[in-house]
Design a protein around this motif. Structure first.
Motif, PDB file in Angstrom:
ATOM      1  N   ALA A  59       0.729  -1.486   0.217  1.00 19.84           N
ATOM      2  CA  ALA A  59      -0.103  -0.153   0.163  1.00 19.84           C
ATOM      3  C   ALA A  59       0.797   1.147   0.106  1.00 19.84           C
ATOM      4  CB  ALA A  59      -0.794   0.190   1.510  1.00 19.84           C
ATOM      5  N   SER A  60       2.374   1.593   0.531  1.00 20.40           N
ATOM      6  CA  SER A  60       2.879   2.209   0.096  1.00 20.40           C
ATOM      7  C   SER A  60       3.863   2.309  -1.332  1.00 20.40           C
ATOM      8  CB  SER A  60       4.038   1.729   1.342  1.00 20.40           C
ATOM      9  OG  SER A  60       4.875   0.610   0.628  1.00 20.40           O
ATOM     10  N   GLY A  61       2.983   1.770  -2.190  1.00 17.09           N
ATOM     11  CA  GLY A  61       3.704   1.793  -3.343  1.00 17.09           C
ATOM     12  C   GLY A  61       2.884   3.161  -4.471  1.00 17.09           C
ATOM     13  N   ALA A 121       2.086  -2.731   4.580  1.00 17.71           N
ATOM     14  CA  ALA A 121       3.652  -2.222   3.725  1.00 17.71           C
ATOM     15  C   ALA A 121       4.740  -2.406   5.362  1.00 17.71           C
ATOM     16  CB  ALA A 121       3.246  -0.454   3.780  1.00 17.71           C
ATOM     17  N   SER A 122       5.528  -2.013   4.522  1.00 19.20           N
ATOM     18  CA  SER A 122       6.376  -2.398   5.682  1.00 19.20           C
ATOM     19  C   SER A 122       6.566  -1.211   6.810  1.00 19.20           C
ATOM     20  CB  SER A 122       8.581  -1.741   5.386  1.00 19.20           C
ATOM     21  OG  SER A 122       7.956  -0.581   4.657  1.00 19.20           O
ATOM     22  N   ALA A 123       7.107  -1.215   8.069  1.00 18.38           N
ATOM     23  CA  ALA A 123       6.945  -0.510   8.801  1.00 18.38           C
ATOM     24  C   ALA A 123       7.419   0.667   9.241  1.00 18.38           C
ATOM     25  CB  ALA A 123       7.549  -0.894   9.820  1.00 18.38           C
ATOM     26  N   ALA A 127       2.256  -4.105   8.740  1.00 19.96           N
ATOM     27  CA  ALA A 127       4.022  -3.930   8.448  1.00 19.96           C
ATOM     28  C   ALA A 127       3.691  -5.242   8.311  1.00 19.96           C
ATOM     29  CB  ALA A 127       4.960  -3.510  10.098  1.00 19.96           C
ATOM     30  N   TYR A 128       4.960  -5.724   7.317  1.00 16.55           N
ATOM     31  CA  TYR A 128       5.081  -6.813   7.005  1.00 16.55           C
ATOM     32  C   TYR A 128       7.028  -7.711   7.388  1.00 16.55           C
ATOM     33  CZ  TYR A 128       7.221  -5.208   2.867  1.00 16.55           C
ATOM     34  OH  TYR A 128       8.401  -4.621   2.622  1.00 16.55           O
ATOM     35  N   ASP A 129       7.144  -6.709   7.395  1.00 21.47           N
ATOM     36  CA  ASP A 129       7.697  -6.915   8.358  1.00 21.47           C
ATOM     37  C   ASP A 129       8.512  -7.003  10.089  1.00 21.47           C
ATOM     38  OD1 ASP A 129       8.107  -3.875   8.704  1.00 21.47           O
ATOM     39  OD2 ASP A 129       9.206  -3.657   7.981  1.00 21.47           O
TER      40      ASP A 129
END
Ligand code: NAP
Length: 312
Positions: free
Chosen positions: A149-151, A172-174, A190-192
Motif C-alpha cells: 500500500a505504500s507503493g 507495507a513495511s513498518a 507491517a509485513y516486516d
C-alpha cells in the motif's frame, strides 16, 4: 531535441542521449514541451528485454508512458487545448523526450494545485488503480486488502477505495505504516514486523497484490476470505494453494482508457487532494535516467521516481 533511450538491452547504463527532430503534431494532436516524466517498473522490463516477445519495437527504444508538459503547438482541429496549457499525458511509449506529440484523448489539464512532479508520476499508476477498482466493483462497506500500500499503485488504490467508502486493510513495511494510515487505510500491518497472514486471515472480500513483482509470500491468499477475489498486478498468475478464490491478473484485461480514468482521477484530486508521493526527482539527463532506473530496481523510498527539468 534530446531523447533518452537505448539501442541494446541491458542494465541502466544502456541509456544514452539520442538527437531527434522535434515532432510535428498531426490533426487531433498537440505538441508538448516535456517538463517531466515518470518512471515505472514496465520501463525497466522494456530495458531488460523482457517485453521483446510481446511487443515488437525497433531500436533505439525510448520508454516513457507518463508525461507532464506544456502545449507548444496545435494540430489541425484541436480546440480543447491552447498553447501554454500544462497537461498530463499517458502514452504507449516515447515519453523520455524533450518534445512529444500526443492525441487530445490522452491528455488532461493539470490542476494548478497539483505539483508538476506529482503530475509526472500520476498517469500509469493512476490508470492502474482506477482499473483495479473498476474490475473489483466492490460495494461500500466491503473490505479491500491492499498489499504494497505504500507503493505507487497501492497508495492510489487505498485512496480511491476510501472515496468509494470501502473498509481498507493494508500492508507495507513498518517505515511506511504511518504514511499508509494517513492515506486513509483503516488498519495497517507491517509485513516486516507481524505475520500478515495471521493478522488479517480470511478478512478481505477482495485483495490487491501491488507488491513489487507480486512477491508477497502467499499472504494475499491467506488474507482473502473463501470465495473472495485475489487481484495481482504482477505478470504471473497468483498461486491459490487450493483455496477457492477468484483470481484476476490486472494485465490480462483491457486497462481503463485515459479518456475515462483521467477525469475521475482529477476529480479525486480536486475533491480529496489525491496524494501522489514523489520519492525522488532526477535531473533531465541520460545520467538522471540511469540513476532513476537503478533506484527503480532497488527497494527505494516510497513514492514515484520522476525525471524533471528542474529537480527540487
Ligand atoms: N507502476 C505501474 O503503473 C504499474 C502498473 C501495472 C502493474 N504494476 C506492477 O505493480 C507492482 C507494484 O508497482 P509500483 O510501481 O507500485 O511499485 P513500488 O512503488 O516499488 O511499490 C512496491 C511496493 O511493494 C511493497 N512491498 C515490498 N515487499 C512487500 C511485502 N513482502 N509485503 C507487502 N508489501 C511489500 C513495498 O512496500 P515498502 O516500501 O513499504 O516495503 C512497496 O510499497 C509491480 O509488480 C509492477 O510491475 C505497476
Amino acid at each position: 531535441m534530446k531523447r533518452f533511450g537505448f539501442d541494446h538491452y541491458g542494465d541502466p547504463t544502456v541509456f544514452t542521449t539520442i538527437e531527434a527532430p522535434v515532432p510535428v503534431p498531426k490533426p487531433g494532436q498537440v505538441q508538448l514541451h516535456v517538463l517531466g516524466f515518470g518512471l515505472n517498473p514496465y520501463d525497466a522490463s522494456l530495458r531488460r528485454g523482457e517485453q521483446a516477445a510481446f511487443r515488437k519495437l525497433a531500436f533505439p527504444i525510448v520508454p516513457g508512458t507518463d508525461v507532464v508538459g506544456q502545449v507548444t503547438a496545435l494540430g489541425e482541429g484541436v480546440s480543447a487545448f491552447a498553447r501554454g496549457d500544462v497537461v498530463i499525458n499517458y502514452r504507449p511509449i516515447g515519453g523520455y523526450s524533450e518534445f512529444v506529440v500526443a492525441s487530445v484523448g490522452k491528455l488532461i489539464k493539470k490542476p494548478a494545485a497539483m505539483p508538476l512532479a506529482a503530475a509526472a508520476g500520476l498517469p500509469q499508476v493512476g490508470l492502474s488503480a482506477y482499473s483495479i477498482l473498476q474490475v473489483l466493483a466492490l460495494a461500500p462497506g466491503q473490505t479491500l486488502a491492499v498489499e504494497g500500500a505504500s507503493g505507487g499503485v497501492g497508495a492510489l488504490v487505498v485512496q480511491l477505495a476510501k472515496l468509494q467508502h470501502l473498509h481498507v486493510i493494508a500492508t507495507a513495511s513498518a517505515r511506511n505504516a504511518d504514511y499508509v494510515r494517513r492515506l486513509g487505510a483503516d488498519e495497517v500491518a507491517a509485513y516486516d514486523e507481524v505475520a500478515v497472514a495471521a493478522r488479517f486471515g480470511d478478512q478481505a472480500d477482495a485483495t490487491v497484490n501491488a507488491v513489487s513483482g507480486g512477491q508477497d509470500g502467499g499472504a494475499g491468499v491467506a488474507i482473502t476470505r473463501p470465495g473472495g477475489t485475489l487481484l495481482t498486478t504482477a505478470d504471473a498468475a497468483p498461486t491459490l494453494n487450493g483455496k477457492a478464490l477468484d483470481p484476476i491478473q490486472l494485465g490480462e484485461g483491457k486497462p481503463a482508457k485515459p479518456e475515462s480514468a483521467f477525469p475521475a482521477l482529477i476529480q479525486a484530486f480536486n475533491e480529496a487532494r489525491l496524494n501522489v508521493r514523489v520519492a525522488k526527482q532526477l535531473p533531465f539527463t541520460a545520467l538522471g535516467v540511469q540513476e532513476g532506473h537503478r533506484l527503480l530496481e532497488s527497494h527505494h523510498p516510497a513514492g514515484k521516481l520522476v525525471v524533471m527539468h528542474e529537480p527540487a
